[in-house]
Each structure stands twice: as C-alpha cells, then as structure tokens.
Write an enzyme that holds these catalytic residues in place. Structure first.
Site, mmCIF file in Angstrom:
data_model
loop_
_atom_site.group_PDB
_atom_site.id
_atom_site.type_symbol
_atom_site.label_atom_id
_atom_site.label_comp_id
_atom_site.label_asym_id
_atom_site.label_seq_id
_atom_site.Cartn_x
_atom_site.Cartn_y
_atom_site.Cartn_z
ATOM 1 N N GLY A 202 0.834 -1.203 0.000
ATOM 2 C CA GLY A 202 0.000 0.000 0.000
ATOM 3 C C GLY A 202 0.863 1.245 0.000
ATOM 4 O O GLY A 202 2.019 1.205 -0.426
ATOM 5 N N GLU A 224 5.652 -3.371 0.688
ATOM 6 C CA GLU A 224 5.605 -3.192 -0.768
ATOM 7 C C GLU A 224 4.885 -1.869 -0.998
ATOM 8 O O GLU A 224 3.652 -1.809 -0.953
ATOM 9 C CB GLU A 224 4.842 -4.357 -1.420
ATOM 10 C CG GLU A 224 5.485 -5.715 -1.184
ATOM 11 C CD GLU A 224 6.761 -5.922 -1.987
ATOM 12 O OE1 GLU A 224 7.040 -5.136 -2.910
ATOM 13 O OE2 GLU A 224 7.483 -6.883 -1.679
ATOM 14 N N CYS A 258 0.894 0.331 -9.045
ATOM 15 C CA CYS A 258 2.053 0.805 -8.275
ATOM 16 C C CYS A 258 3.261 1.035 -9.170
ATOM 17 O O CYS A 258 4.088 1.892 -8.882
ATOM 18 C CB CYS A 258 2.391 -0.181 -7.172
ATOM 19 S SG CYS A 258 2.644 -1.847 -7.791
HETATM 20 P P1 NAD Z 1 -3.469 2.309 1.516
HETATM 21 O O1 NAD Z 1 -2.130 2.390 2.167
HETATM 22 O O2 NAD Z 1 -4.400 3.434 1.685
HETATM 23 O O3 NAD Z 1 -4.272 1.011 2.002
HETATM 24 C C1 NAD Z 1 -3.702 -0.261 2.028
HETATM 25 C C2 NAD Z 1 -4.293 -1.014 3.202
HETATM 26 O O4 NAD Z 1 -4.013 -0.325 4.424
HETATM 27 C C3 NAD Z 1 -5.803 -1.187 3.119
HETATM 28 O O5 NAD Z 1 -6.120 -2.534 3.459
HETATM 29 C C4 NAD Z 1 -6.329 -0.212 4.179
HETATM 30 O O6 NAD Z 1 -7.507 -0.649 4.801
HETATM 31 C C5 NAD Z 1 -5.207 -0.139 5.194
HETATM 32 N N1 NAD Z 1 -5.151 1.162 5.880
HETATM 33 C C6 NAD Z 1 -5.481 2.383 5.365
HETATM 34 N N2 NAD Z 1 -5.282 3.362 6.298
HETATM 35 C C7 NAD Z 1 -4.812 2.750 7.406
HETATM 36 C C8 NAD Z 1 -4.396 3.223 8.707
HETATM 37 N N3 NAD Z 1 -4.431 4.506 9.040
HETATM 38 N N4 NAD Z 1 -3.970 2.309 9.592
HETATM 39 C C9 NAD Z 1 -3.917 1.007 9.266
HETATM 40 N N5 NAD Z 1 -4.289 0.508 8.063
HETATM 41 C C10 NAD Z 1 -4.731 1.361 7.139
HETATM 42 O O7 NAD Z 1 -3.147 2.004 -0.002
HETATM 43 P P2 NAD Z 1 -4.153 1.974 -1.206
HETATM 44 O O8 NAD Z 1 -4.670 3.357 -1.437
HETATM 45 O O9 NAD Z 1 -5.122 0.867 -1.051
HETATM 46 O O10 NAD Z 1 -3.144 1.573 -2.389
HETATM 47 C C11 NAD Z 1 -2.396 2.503 -3.077
HETATM 48 C C12 NAD Z 1 -0.941 2.488 -2.713
HETATM 49 O O11 NAD Z 1 -0.443 1.159 -2.720
HETATM 50 C C13 NAD Z 1 -0.102 3.240 -3.725
HETATM 51 O O12 NAD Z 1 0.856 4.015 -3.060
HETATM 52 C C14 NAD Z 1 0.572 2.141 -4.516
HETATM 53 O O13 NAD Z 1 1.770 2.509 -5.144
HETATM 54 C C15 NAD Z 1 0.783 1.118 -3.453
HETATM 55 N N6 NAD Z 1 0.943 -0.215 -4.040
HETATM 56 C C16 NAD Z 1 2.157 -0.827 -3.971
HETATM 57 C C17 NAD Z 1 2.334 -2.074 -4.560
HETATM 58 C C18 NAD Z 1 3.647 -2.822 -4.502
HETATM 59 O O14 NAD Z 1 3.637 -4.015 -4.758
HETATM 60 N N7 NAD Z 1 4.753 -2.182 -4.184
HETATM 61 C C19 NAD Z 1 1.274 -2.688 -5.203
HETATM 62 C C20 NAD Z 1 0.050 -2.024 -5.259
HETATM 63 C C21 NAD Z 1 -0.103 -0.786 -4.666
#
Ligand code: NAD
Length: 490
Positions: A202, A224, A258
C-alpha cells in the site's frame, strides 16, 4: 457475465472478533495440519478453484469497483494469480526440501542442514488496486511455506473484497486462512495483535504505521510501497513502439498501478517528437473518445478529487485528454498527458496514482539521471532506448526496485523475477518462490557425532596455551595476499 450494476455493501468484521479470528488460525498452525505437504497442496488447489470457478463473478466485481475491462482483469489480475497458485502447488515439495549448506571439509561431519520452516501465523494487508493479485498471490506463498494466514483486504473495493471473502471462506480450511474486512479501526485492531510476519502492500504513510506496530512485537515486515516511477526516453529509440507501451502502462487500471510510469523525462529538443508519437499512439489505441464505459475509473470520489485537483493546478500544457470530459459522478478522468511540466509542479509532488502523465523536459540523459537521483528511490525505473551505452548509464547511475528497458509494468508478472522496492518504495521481495521465501524461516540445524571431540576437544577448559594454538590452527583462515594499493593505482 451477469449485468449486475448494483453497489455491494461490504460487511466489516466486528472489531471484537478480530482477536478470536487470529487465535483460530494460530491454533490451526499449531494443529500441525500444514506440516503435511499434501495438505498444503490440497489447500493451494482449493485456492486455485476458488478463483477459477468464479472468474465471471470476479470480472463483474472489478467492473463494478473500478470500471475495469475484463481483458485487463484477466491479464493483470486473474491470470497472474492463477499462475502463482499453480506454481506454488507444483513446486511446494521442491521448495520445502531441507538444503545442505555448501561443502566445507571441517564442518561436513557435523551434518549441517538448513530446514525450511514456516514462520507461523502471518498477516497480509492488501491495497485496492489489484486486490486479488496482492492478497491471494502472496497467500499462495504463505500456504506453500506452511503458514496459516489472515488477509486484510481493501475496504475501497467492496464488490471484489466481498467476493474474495466469500470464496476463501467457502473453499479453504478456516483453520488455515481467514479474511478480515474493514477500514482504519479494524486494521488498527489487527495491527495491535502479534503476528509472525506481516506483508503490507500500500501507500508509504500507512506502511510506516504498519512497521511501527510490528516493531512492538519484533515482527518481521515486508513493505511493498509505491512512489513516483520515472520513465526516461532516449530520442534515438523507436518512438512509435515506445509511445504505445507507455500509454498502455499508464492507462491500465486508470493509472492506479504501483509500477505505472509516473512521469516522463525526455531531452528538451525531442519533447515535440515524443508528444506527436504519443498522440498518434493514443488515436490508435483508443479510436473513440474515452468514456467511463471504455476506460477504468478512479476508485473513489476522494481519489477523483485528488487527481482532478492536481491536473487543474498544473502549469504544464495538456496535449492529450484533460478535464473537460471528466465526470465526478462516474469517477472518470480520461488518460491525460501534460507537457512542459517543471520539477516542482503539482503533478510532481506525490505519486500520481491516476490517469495523468506529465512530461518533464531535461537537458540530457545525464540530467535525467540526476533528476531521478535527487528524489526517493522509485519502485520501477523505465528506459526506452536502443543504445546500450544509455541503458548502462541509467542502470549504473541510479537505484530502484526494478529497472526495465523498452517496456512498462509487465516485469511484475515475469516468471522468476523478484518483485520489491528499495528505500522509500519498500523492502522485501515477493511473487513465486520469493513469496515462499518471505514466509519461510531458515532454521539452522546440525546433528553432531560423539567422536567429533577428538577433533575439536581443545575448545574445552581448562584452557592452556597448547590448546589455544590448536584452536587457532583450526579457526584462522589464510587471507588473500596483502594488496599493494587500490586497483588501477588510484
Ligand atoms: P493504503 O495504504 O491506503 O491502504 C492499504 C491497506 O491499508 C488497506 O487494506 C487499508 O484498509 C489499510 N489502511 C489504510 N489506512 C490505514 C491506517 N491509518 N492504519 C492502518 N491501516 C490502514 O493504499 P491503497 O490506497 O489501497 O493503495 C495505493 C498504494 O499502494 C499506492 O501508493 C501504490 O503505489 C501502493 N501499491 C504498492 C504495490 C507494490 O507491490 N509495491 C502494489 C500495489 C499498490
């Protein structure tokens, strides 16, 4: 495929049940079921059929949550994840076999062995953009390695997350894997608990929260993350091919990938030629004007507002797409390319994660390398060039999770390549065998003979000078010849 368009409400897991769920899968781990390679294979096959029996439902769910064309869902998500499950199923026995360390005469009699052991009960937190590939994919590695797991999937894709929950709970042993749904409150509760490994995929901000929560329990973490992945164009390349691949990599999932190219760096005097090639490729790939029924949309109104705002405040010039046809009701923004973007533009602050592609003119390839190095290490770095000298210059002069020449995005699905970031784009590697390794503890083991003390009995007290000399003769290696100075005499 059904033509259902009704929104799906995702049922969140009650916070007070989360610890009970963790305890159940932990008990499942200690039950020893997954010590059996046959049982792991059975669960992996079930995981495969959980997806394969429901392909149309998944295609529909992705259409609903992200407006994604089924071709993209098959190519970027379902096919990838099924391949990963099949590989884990077919290779689990081989991967799990204990290994002998490299032969060393003085240690061979101690029968040293590296045992491949599961870490225990692991947590996988997945983002919204590829919610099946990034939860079920690593789950295959976790199960192959003999772990039990909890998946925390995204609240932002309710149709897909409800379906993942349904099929996992229907096809797999609930002692082996459970799904937790919810937003910040639920994830916060999940993170209070002790796990044996956490894989978080994320954004960087939440990644830090996860790493800090894990530190309280000394839990190993793989992060990741994302960031701004640059793309450098050497004007001497085949610009038509480059333009097609660049626009595809940016357009897929409406830029919510990502490893989507985040921005282009091109020598200033070649920007016009590149724009022309991008316009021609755009007309070829999307002969009709883009709409929310032919192009993926943003995941939420908040995401729409964020991307809309950074496009409306750019000082660059829109050369493809733009905001006139954007629609908040449909969360739709067409693929937009902006030229003459400066390094401090609104488009250059954070990861774009949407269908907008800025072009930043630079003086030279060297200048492009400098531009990349002045920013955090990206998850991917792309170079379009046929000149090996240019490729080497960029590869040797920069750092990134991956570096790809003459292609975008698909390296994440290439068999045998590790997938992971470096620096701000994260740490740890997954996909295929790398997922298995992530969730495996290498347990060092030896089985000593009684007679060995004839060889190394000198280690025992009472210590004497004679014994010290004997021990020294056993443990000190002979170093290479002393160097006369640095190589090349510098
Ligand atoms: P996000 O970080 O908002 O959410 C990811 C997860 O974290 C979700 O399950 C969410 O419920 C949880 N979450 C959100 N806020 C939280 C908090 N305050 N405390 C605890 N958990 C929390 O990410 P997103 O918007 O779902 O995805 C986008 C991001 O993910 C982009 O930055 C993208 O580049 C990255 N990403 C990376 C990869 C990789 O493999 N490197 C792959 C896909 C996406």
């Amino acid at each position: 495929m059904s033509d259902t368009t009704a929104p799906v409400t995702l049922t969140y897991t009650p916070v007070e049940e989360i610890e009970v769920i963790r305890d159940q899968v932990r008990k499942g781990f200690y039950s020893g079921k997954l010590k059996s390679i046959e049982y792991r294979k059975y669960q992996l096959a079930q995981l495969g059929y959980a997806i394969q029996d429901n392909l149309d439902k998944f295609r529909d769910a992705f259409k609903l949550d992200l407006g994604r064309n089924p071709l993209e869902t098959d190519f970027m998500e379902l096919g990838t994840v099924l391949k990963e499950i099949k590989e884990a199923h077919d290779k689990v026995a081989e991967w799990s076999r204990s290994e002998k360390p490299p032969f060393a005469l003085e240690f061979v009699a101690m029968r040293p062995v590296i045992r491949k052991e599961p870490k225990g009960t692991v947590l996988i937190i997945a983002p919204f953009n590829y919610p099946v590939a990034l939860s079920v994919g690593p789950l295959a590695g976790a199960i192959a390695a003999g772990n039990t797991a909890v998946l925390k999937i995204s609240e932002q894709t309710p149709a897909v997350s409800a379906l993942v929950t349904e099929v996992i709970h229907k096809y797999l042993d609930s002692d082996v894997v459970r799904v937790v749904n919810g937003a910040v409150a639920e994830t916060t509760k999940v993170l209070e608990l002790q796990w044996d490994h956490i894989l978080y995929t994320g954004g960087e901000r939440v990644g830090r929260i996860v790493a800090m929560a894990a530190a309280k329990h000394t839990t190993p973490v793989s992060l990741e993350l994302g960031g701004k992945s640059p793309l450098i164009v050497d004007p001497k390349t085949d610009l038509q091919t480059a333009a097609r691949r660049i626009l595809w990599g940016k357009g897929v999932n409406a830029g919510q990938t990502c490893v989507a190219p985040d921005y282009i760096l091109v020598p200033r005097d070649s920007q016009a030629k590149l724009v022309e090639a991008l316009q021609a490729a755009h007309a070829q790939l999307w002969p009709n004007p883009l709409t929310s029924s032919t192009f993926s949309h943003l995941v939420s109104e908040a995401a729409f507002d964020r991307v809309h705002s950074i496009i409306s405040t750019t000082t660059g010039t829109v050369v493809i797409g733009g905001l006139p046809t954007a629609s908040k009701a449909d969360k739709f923004i067409p693929l937009t390319v902006v030229k003459d973007v400066k390094g401090d533009d609104s488009l250059m602050r954070d990861e774009l994660f949407g269908p907008v592609l800025p072009i930043v003119p630079v003086d030279s390839i060297e200048d492009a390398v400098k531009f990349v190095n002045e920013r955090p290490h990206p998850l991917a770095l792309y170079v379009f060039s046929n000149d090996q000298g240019v490729k080497d210059k960029v590869a040797n002069g920069t750092q990134s999770g991956a570096i790809c020449f003459n292609e975008t995005v698909i390296h994440s699905g290439v068999y045998g390549l590790p997938f992971g970031g470096t620096g701000n784009s994260g740490y740890g590697y997954h996909t295929g065998k790398y997922s298995f390794d992530m969730f495996t503890h290498l347990r060092a083991s030896m089985d000593q003979h009684g007679w060995i003390d004839m060889m190394i009995g000198a280690r025992f007290p009472p210590y004497t000078e004679q014994k010290r000399a004997k021990v020294a003769s056993l443990v000190f290696p002979s170093l290479p010849a002393r160097p006369k100075g640095p190589p090349g005499g510098k």
